[in-house]
Design a protein around this motif. Structure first.
Motif, mmCIF file in Angstrom:
data_model
loop_
_atom_site.group_PDB
_atom_site.id
_atom_site.type_symbol
_atom_site.label_atom_id
_atom_site.label_comp_id
_atom_site.label_asym_id
_atom_site.label_seq_id
_atom_site.Cartn_x
_atom_site.Cartn_y
_atom_site.Cartn_z
ATOM 1 N N GLY A 203 32.541 -93.579 -35.109
ATOM 2 C CA GLY A 203 33.170 -93.458 -33.805
ATOM 3 C C GLY A 203 33.159 -94.774 -33.053
ATOM 4 N N GLY A 204 33.691 -94.734 -31.849
ATOM 5 C CA GLY A 204 33.574 -95.842 -30.935
ATOM 6 C C GLY A 204 34.567 -96.967 -31.085
ATOM 7 N N SER A 205 35.152 -97.141 -32.258
ATOM 8 C CA SER A 205 36.026 -98.297 -32.491
ATOM 9 C C SER A 205 37.351 -97.892 -33.121
ATOM 10 C CB SER A 205 35.321 -99.317 -33.386
ATOM 11 O OG SER A 205 34.962 -98.725 -34.626
ATOM 12 N N ASN A 206 37.799 -96.670 -32.801
ATOM 13 C CA ASN A 206 39.059 -96.167 -33.363
ATOM 14 C C ASN A 206 39.040 -96.250 -34.884
ATOM 15 O OD1 ASN A 206 41.594 -95.033 -33.421
ATOM 16 N ND2 ASN A 206 42.671 -96.818 -32.606
ATOM 17 N N ASP A 207 37.966 -95.685 -35.457
ATOM 18 C CA ASP A 207 37.828 -95.635 -36.919
ATOM 19 C C ASP A 207 37.751 -97.038 -37.526
ATOM 20 O OD1 ASP A 207 37.535 -94.270 -39.334
ATOM 21 O OD2 ASP A 207 39.680 -94.379 -39.767
ATOM 22 N N ASP A 208 36.933 -97.905 -36.922
ATOM 23 C CA ASP A 208 36.732 -99.282 -37.392
ATOM 24 C C ASP A 208 38.016 -100.101 -37.331
ATOM 25 O OD1 ASP A 208 35.274 -101.469 -38.303
ATOM 26 O OD2 ASP A 208 35.738 -101.050 -40.400
ATOM 27 N N MET A 260 36.433 -87.469 -32.048
ATOM 28 C CA MET A 260 37.844 -87.836 -32.187
ATOM 29 C C MET A 260 38.682 -87.406 -30.996
ATOM 30 S SD MET A 260 38.217 -87.094 -36.302
ATOM 31 C CE MET A 260 37.550 -85.427 -36.182
ATOM 32 N N TRP A 261 38.000 -86.881 -29.959
ATOM 33 C CA TRP A 261 38.673 -86.494 -28.707
ATOM 34 C C TRP A 261 38.008 -87.167 -27.504
ATOM 35 C CZ3 TRP A 261 37.970 -83.233 -32.813
ATOM 36 C CH2 TRP A 261 39.115 -82.637 -33.335
ATOM 37 N N ASP A 262 37.245 -88.225 -27.721
ATOM 38 C CA ASP A 262 36.555 -88.914 -26.644
ATOM 39 C C ASP A 262 37.522 -89.856 -25.924
ATOM 40 O OD1 ASP A 262 34.878 -90.185 -24.920
ATOM 41 O OD2 ASP A 262 33.615 -91.122 -26.453
ATOM 42 N N LEU A 263 37.875 -89.503 -24.698
ATOM 43 C CA LEU A 263 38.895 -90.249 -23.954
ATOM 44 C C LEU A 263 38.328 -91.385 -23.105
ATOM 45 C CD1 LEU A 263 41.102 -87.233 -22.855
ATOM 46 C CD2 LEU A 263 41.811 -89.106 -24.355
ATOM 47 N N ASN A 265 37.872 -94.477 -23.666
ATOM 48 C CA ASN A 265 38.690 -95.688 -23.753
ATOM 49 C C ASN A 265 40.184 -95.385 -23.840
ATOM 50 O OD1 ASN A 265 36.485 -97.605 -23.796
ATOM 51 N ND2 ASN A 265 36.022 -96.823 -25.847
ATOM 52 N N GLY A 266 40.572 -94.157 -23.512
ATOM 53 C CA GLY A 266 41.975 -93.782 -23.509
ATOM 54 C C GLY A 266 42.440 -93.244 -24.848
ATOM 55 N N PRO A 267 43.519 -92.462 -24.858
ATOM 56 C CA PRO A 267 44.019 -91.860 -26.103
ATOM 57 C C PRO A 267 44.484 -92.885 -27.126
ATOM 58 C CG PRO A 267 45.582 -91.547 -24.309
ATOM 59 C CD PRO A 267 44.318 -92.067 -23.693
ATOM 60 N N GLY A 268 44.880 -94.077 -26.678
ATOM 61 C CA GLY A 268 45.303 -95.110 -27.620
ATOM 62 C C GLY A 268 44.196 -95.611 -28.511
ATOM 63 N N HIS A 269 42.953 -95.313 -28.132
ATOM 64 C CA HIS A 269 41.812 -95.738 -28.937
ATOM 65 C C HIS A 269 41.351 -94.640 -29.885
ATOM 66 C CE1 HIS A 269 37.911 -98.117 -29.344
ATOM 67 N NE2 HIS A 269 38.861 -99.018 -29.475
ATOM 68 N N LEU A 270 42.194 -93.629 -30.086
ATOM 69 C CA LEU A 270 41.878 -92.514 -30.982
ATOM 70 C C LEU A 270 42.944 -92.323 -32.061
ATOM 71 C CD1 LEU A 270 40.787 -89.969 -28.215
ATOM 72 C CD2 LEU A 270 39.245 -91.236 -29.729
ATOM 73 N N THR A 271 43.945 -93.169 -32.076
ATOM 74 C CA THR A 271 45.114 -92.956 -32.940
ATOM 75 C C THR A 271 44.783 -92.956 -34.428
ATOM 76 O OG1 THR A 271 45.576 -95.335 -32.823
ATOM 77 C CG2 THR A 271 46.728 -93.904 -31.258
ATOM 78 N N ASN A 272 43.799 -93.737 -34.844
ATOM 79 C CA ASN A 272 43.504 -93.815 -36.276
ATOM 80 C C ASN A 272 42.782 -92.582 -36.809
ATOM 81 O OD1 ASN A 272 44.681 -96.338 -37.035
ATOM 82 N ND2 ASN A 272 43.045 -97.380 -35.931
ATOM 83 N N TYR A 273 42.367 -91.704 -35.906
ATOM 84 C CA TYR A 273 41.780 -90.437 -36.341
ATOM 85 C C TYR A 273 42.849 -89.364 -36.559
ATOM 86 C CZ TYR A 273 37.478 -92.590 -34.570
ATOM 87 O OH TYR A 273 36.427 -93.439 -34.341
#
Length: 361
Positions: A203-208, A260-263, A265-273
């Motif tokens: 987590g934390g880095s948009n899937d590395d 994978m739903w932690d907002l 840093n915004g939804p753009g930081h979750l796209t790789n999940y």
């Protein structure tokens, strides 16, 4: 995705279950798990690890212990931090602030749990080790190799005092994708008509996806790492549901670190999940029976939600999947918030098989 859980492999699974069967592995028996993650985050917590182990060990119902990743904080040095790391020769100079004994101390704490312990890595112990806030930083792939060498030295065998046989992707991988064998940390098992699986999902880095910092920046190696891991995770996910369907499982439990739903840093930081979540949605709907997702990462206890039930909700809109009413998610509490572990009770014969409660220690 390629289905590869054929009759031969299912026979091997059955043999493994029979060879390690206990009273907790009979049909329809109640299963009880102790689940936690993001621990220990300080020397004080590690020094007092016995408070957690004693609390869990005192509950004689516990069949399996699950740790959902992050065995130190994001402001602590990685255990084998190196500079000028060469990915070909695996050579590099140690960073003076690295803490080579930390992982070994955590491993020793894991071995004091009475029940089998299943651990899946988090971002702090490998993918975020390039960050300067980890007091010197380290090469992510070197750190992941160190985690594997210590915690997964025996593929398909749990940690803890009472060992449990598991299926590891190191041994059970799709032959056309032989590189999947490196993911020894991805495991699967079946108890009481429930299929469990873990996935290396930091987590934390948009899937590395956050660029590794200098002097560890290596865009090609980072892109290859994510491509290999994401592909392996998708194939392991399909294998999980393939086994669940073929074995007529009554439920599936998924364990990983990333929220994978932690907002934050915004939804753009979750796209790789999204590819993984999309596959999870499709496979859960096709399975049609209860699915439970356990994750850590965001630290704050979430007492159960249905993130994909409504595509128009705040959470549902993040990954834009079809409605998935049979997927429940629980986020375990992390260090720094409180001192609890999660007791998860599974009644396989019930229409709603999952119950959970935080336990203070």
């Amino acid at each position: 995705m390629n289905r590869f859980f054929g009759i031969g492999l299912l026979a091997a699974v059955g043999a493994a279950v029979l060879s390690t069967a206990t009273a907790s592995e009979r049909d329809d028996d109640t299963l009880t798990l102790a689940v936690f993650g993001d621990w220990p985050y300080s020397q004080e917590l590690l020094t007092n690890a016995h408070l957690l182990t004693n609390s869990v060990n005192a509950d004689r119902r516990i069949d399996v212990v699950m740790h959902l990743g992050d065995i130190h904080s994001g402001s602590m040095p990685c255990t084998s931090a190196h500079i000028a790391y060469d990915y070909q020769t695996k050579a590099g100079s140690p960073i003076p602030t690295s803490n080579p004994g930390w992982n070994q101390s955590v491993y020793a704490a894991f071995q004091k749990f009475r029940a089998p312990l299943v651990y899946t890595p988090g971002d702090n112990e490998w993918s975020d080790c390039h960050k300067s806030k980890e007091l010197g930083s380290g090469a992510p792939l070197k750190e992941l190799a160190s985690v594997r060498e210590l915690f997964f030295a025996r593929p398909g065998v749990s940690l803890g005092k009472r060992e449990k046989r598991l299926m590891s992707q190191a041994d059970h991988f799709d032959p056309p994708h032989s590189s999947d064998a490196q993911f020894v940390e991805n495991v699967m098992w079946e108890d009481s008509h429930v299929v469990f699986a873990t996935f290396d999902m930091p987590g934390g880095s948009n899937d590395d996806a956050d660029t590794w910092s200098a002097p560890f920046q290596d865009d090609a190696a980072q892109a290859q790492e994510r491509q290999d891991r994401d592909g392996a995770n998708l194939r392991w996910l399909e294998a999980t549901f393939d086994l669940a369907n073929r074995a007529y499982a009554r439920a599936v439990v998924i364990g990983l670190q990333a929220d994978m739903w932690d907002l934050e840093n915004g939804p753009g930081h979750l796209t790789n999940y999204t590819p993984f979540v999309t596959a999870l949605a499709e496979l859960s709907v096709a399975f049609g029976r209860p699915v439970l997702l356990l994750n850590g990462d965001s630290h704050v206890f979430n007492d159960g939600d249905y993130p994909l039930a409504n595509p128009n909700s705040t959470l549902g809109a993040i990954h834009h999947t079809q409605p998935v009413p049979n997927l429940t998610r629980v986020v375990v509490e992390g260090s720094g918030v409180g001192t609890h572990w999660l007791r998860l009770t599974i009644e396989p014969h019930e229409a709603k098989p999952f119950r959970w409660k935080e336990v203070a220690y």
